[in-house]
Scaffold this motif. Structure first.
Motif, PDB file in Angstrom:
ATOM      1  N   ALA A  70       0.853  -1.196   0.000  1.00  0.00           N
ATOM      2  CA  ALA A  70       0.000   0.000   0.000  1.00  0.00           C
ATOM      3  C   ALA A  70       0.888   1.245   0.000  1.00  0.00           C
ATOM      4  O   ALA A  70       0.715   2.174   0.779  1.00  0.00           O
ATOM      5  CB  ALA A  70      -0.952   0.000   1.197  1.00  0.00           C
ATOM      6  N   ASP A  93       0.760  -1.131  -4.857  1.00  0.00           N
ATOM      7  CA  ASP A  93      -0.473  -0.432  -4.507  1.00  0.00           C
ATOM      8  C   ASP A  93      -1.521  -0.735  -5.566  1.00  0.00           C
ATOM      9  O   ASP A  93      -1.176  -1.033  -6.720  1.00  0.00           O
ATOM     10  CB  ASP A  93      -0.224   1.086  -4.429  1.00  0.00           C
ATOM     11  N   GLY A 140      -2.075   1.646   5.679  1.00  0.00           N
ATOM     12  CA  GLY A 140      -2.691   0.906   4.579  1.00  0.00           C
ATOM     13  C   GLY A 140      -3.476  -0.325   4.982  1.00  0.00           C
ATOM     14  O   GLY A 140      -4.410  -0.713   4.280  1.00  0.00           O
ATOM     15  N   ASN A 143      -7.268  -0.553   5.036  1.00  0.00           N
ATOM     16  CA  ASN A 143      -7.956  -0.521   3.743  1.00  0.00           C
ATOM     17  C   ASN A 143      -8.027  -1.901   3.073  1.00  0.00           C
ATOM     18  O   ASN A 143      -8.639  -2.034   2.020  1.00  0.00           O
ATOM     19  CB  ASN A 143      -7.252   0.455   2.789  1.00  0.00           C
TER      20      ASN A 143
END
Length: 248
Positions: A70, A93, A140, A143
């Motif tokens: 990420a 990512d 990150g 998410n």
């Protein structure tokens, strides 16, 4: 309901038929042009101190090959290169918009031979087992569509004895920091997102995703259950942020 189920339910665009993963990619593509500025602006620059503290946890390891999951616009990867001087860092990512900005930064700094950014999903990491000495994730993991799956994948590509360092927002519990933090995150952050990044949804999702994310000992238990060892959690700035460190 598991903690991961709670995390999965929190999405940027309520009512959208897209998966959480697809919504996250779209959201970051939308705000990529203002992401770095807002990060530093909204945290008053404290996020830079947090990142440095997280990376110091890898100094004794002296990693040669690193993976930054990420990676976004590559800020954490760039800082890791400067602080730890590994032979190579790969950043992955799901947002091509963020990566495009990151590649420009890396080229401007002349670090293309050290840092590579590519589209990649934390839940299906396209590298062989035991490929990296260290893995980092800054803001990150909350998410991830499936937290346990992402953690398992990171463990798979980590060498035995290698370290995972996760930097993530957490919810402070001390008065009056908790109340001030909630006020700022709940009301001011979305307004700043709407004004500067033209996306109120993205910065309304931020406090919701932090609130839903498993923290402290709960997160440590998830890491242990995923197969990691020597799991630790260090809270920063009155509990606003946490560093999780774990060894394969």
């Amino acid at each position: 309901m598991s903690d991961n189920a709670n995390v999965e339910k929190v999405v940027p665009y309520a009512g959208s038929k897209l998966s959480k993963k697809e919504q996250i990619a779209a959201m970051f593509n939308d705000i990529a042009f203002r992401y770095d500025f807002l990060n530093h602006f909204m945290s008053l620059g404290i996020d830079v101190i947090w990142r440095k503290k997280a990376l110091r946890m890898l100094r004794s390891l002296q990693p040669k090959k690193m993976l930054d999951v990420a990676t976004g616009t590559g800020d954490f990867a760039i800082m890791a290169q400067r602080m730890l001087e590994p032979e190579s860092i790969t950043g992955i990512d799901i947002s091509e918009g963020m990566l495009a900005i990151g590649r420009k930064k890396i080229a401007r700094l002349g670090l293309e031979h050290k840092i590579t950014l590519q589209v990649g999903d934390s839940e299906t990491i396209s590298f062989p087992e035991q490929a990296f000495d260290a893995i980092t994730v800054a803001f990150g993991v909350r998410n991830f569509e499936n937290l346990e799956k992402g953690l398992s994948e990171m463990r798979r590509v980590l060498k035995p004895g290698g370290k995972l360092v996760i930097l993530e927002f957490s919810n402070p519990t001390v008065f009056p920091i908790k109340q001030l933090y909630n006020l700022y995150f709940r009301y001011i952050t979305p307004l700043l997102g709407k004004w500067i990044a033209k996306s109120q949804a993205a910065y309304s999702y931020l406090p919701d995703s932090v609130k839903a994310f498993p923290q402290g000992q709960v997160m440590c238990n998830i890491l242990t259950n995923t197969g990691f060892q020597s799991v630790t959690c260090k809270t920063l700035t009155f509990g606003i942020c946490s560093i999780y460190c774990a060894t394969r």
